[in-house]
Design a protein around this motif. Sequence first.
Motif, mmCIF file in Angstrom:
data_model
loop_
_atom_site.group_PDB
_atom_site.id
_atom_site.type_symbol
_atom_site.label_atom_id
_atom_site.label_comp_id
_atom_site.label_asym_id
_atom_site.label_seq_id
_atom_site.Cartn_x
_atom_site.Cartn_y
_atom_site.Cartn_z
ATOM 1 N N GLY A 14 10.630 35.470 29.786
ATOM 2 C CA GLY A 14 10.905 35.154 31.492
ATOM 3 C C GLY A 14 11.774 36.133 31.990
ATOM 4 O O GLY A 14 11.466 36.817 32.842
ATOM 5 N N GLY A 15 13.099 36.367 31.298
ATOM 6 C CA GLY A 15 13.847 37.471 31.902
ATOM 7 C C GLY A 15 13.246 38.811 32.012
ATOM 8 O O GLY A 15 13.584 39.549 32.776
ATOM 9 N N LEU A 16 12.669 38.969 30.989
ATOM 10 C CA LEU A 16 12.155 40.378 30.594
ATOM 11 C C LEU A 16 10.913 40.618 31.602
ATOM 12 O O LEU A 16 11.163 41.719 32.335
ATOM 13 C CB LEU A 16 11.429 40.498 29.212
ATOM 14 N N MET A 17 10.131 39.558 32.045
ATOM 15 C CA MET A 17 9.153 39.849 32.908
ATOM 16 C C MET A 17 9.916 39.915 34.333
ATOM 17 O O MET A 17 9.213 40.618 35.225
ATOM 18 C CB MET A 17 8.341 38.745 33.202
ATOM 19 N N SER A 18 10.744 39.106 34.571
ATOM 20 C CA SER A 18 11.476 39.323 35.796
ATOM 21 C C SER A 18 12.039 40.737 36.166
ATOM 22 O O SER A 18 11.743 41.281 37.174
ATOM 23 C CB SER A 18 12.647 38.308 35.952
#
Length: 458
Positions: A14-18
């Motif tokens: 999730g953090g990486l995609m953000s």
Amino acid sequence: MKKFDTVIIGGGIGGLMSAYRLHKKDSSMKIAITEMGNELDKRVCPAGKNKTCVHCKICSITSGYAGAGAFSDGKFNLGTAYGGTLGEELGDDLANLYIDEVDKILNEYCTSGIPEVFESNDELRLKCIQNNLRLLDMNVKHLGTDNNFVTMQNLIEAIKASGTELYSFYDCEKVEKSGDSYILSYTNGEKLEAKNIIIATGRSGANFVSSFCKDFDVKMHSNQVDIGVRVEMKDIIWREFSSKIYEPKILYKTKTFEDRCRMFCFNQGGLVSAENNHGIITANGHSYAQKERKTDNCNFAILSSIRFTEPFDQPTEYVENISRLANMIGKDSVLVQRFGDLVRGRRTNEHRLAQNTVEPTLKATAGDISLVLPHRILTNIIETIYALDKVAPGTANDDTLLYGCESKYYSIRPEFMNKKFELVDNVYIIGDGSGICRGLSQSGAMGIYVADCITSAK
């Protein structure tokens, strides 16, 4: 003290995609990801060949860049039928649009070629219905643990190259308001300043989310918790299902208590693994895409769902205490028991385990899980195994292995200000820690969606 436009707390999918999406939409934005664990290529479990957890302070399996999904089976659900409630929050059409975005990004960074997609199957769905089981079936893309790792590493390198700053061993302990910005304090003594914060801590960050919500007067709601066992048997028993849909996810309503039990997280030719969650050792599983790395076994979870009512408000602690009890009996390890021994009311010992036709893929302590799991949960699990045996004969064999405990908890569900998943002004929450997502696809999709919300507000 460094200042950023956006700080992302947590380096899971999730953090990486953000971070990926924020840079794509606004290349001038100054972005940082802080992660309590290590860099992905340095995440090495020291358990060694004996496969026994050595109780690291920060578990390399559950924490670090790419999150707990880094060493997962790499299954990406291409829809909203399960894996969370993002479809309910955004509507299925919009949620599926963002899931498709995740899929496209992963395809771009998967250097081993486009992974195989397993499509839904009406024949297997009917077979389950005829035996009082419900098959949750949709298209699933399987990367495998090995290809998933490489794909995540490629994505991280691209994010680094874009100028996003990545910090390892940064465990955020407190957030404070400072004018129009926020000050993030970390256990290593460092501080960062940010205009926007994205909380992407995953399930392991439940305590941080709880503390943040209390500090900023954000209401919280209790979600359900799931607790049960990891089941291991010969792979051929479930081959009819796994060869057609790869991952059978099956629901069963028990006859004794009319509780919901679910079979999920299926690993074809897989391995059972141990996870260290803040000192509590639990069972999980994974499998590799490469044929030479597969075993003769398959494994999956059977979990009994519990939804507590008022006044009880500590579902996570309840599950953790059951898992601690298993560790106590297992001498700081996961317990393993033959199904035949469980139904006969006897403890599995090393002698019977050594003669078992199903060879355990995790070194666990032979014991008796009936001394750990409450009667209601244990009854649900036994009933479910017999029900699954009707569609996959051999599931209820005496030599089937049960590892205890496995648990999933989504106990903290913050109350959002709006459809942007904003907790307070300019602080957003995504992924498993939000109480919405329960899988890689929806966590990644939520990360992209929130990034779009932030950039569209500028």
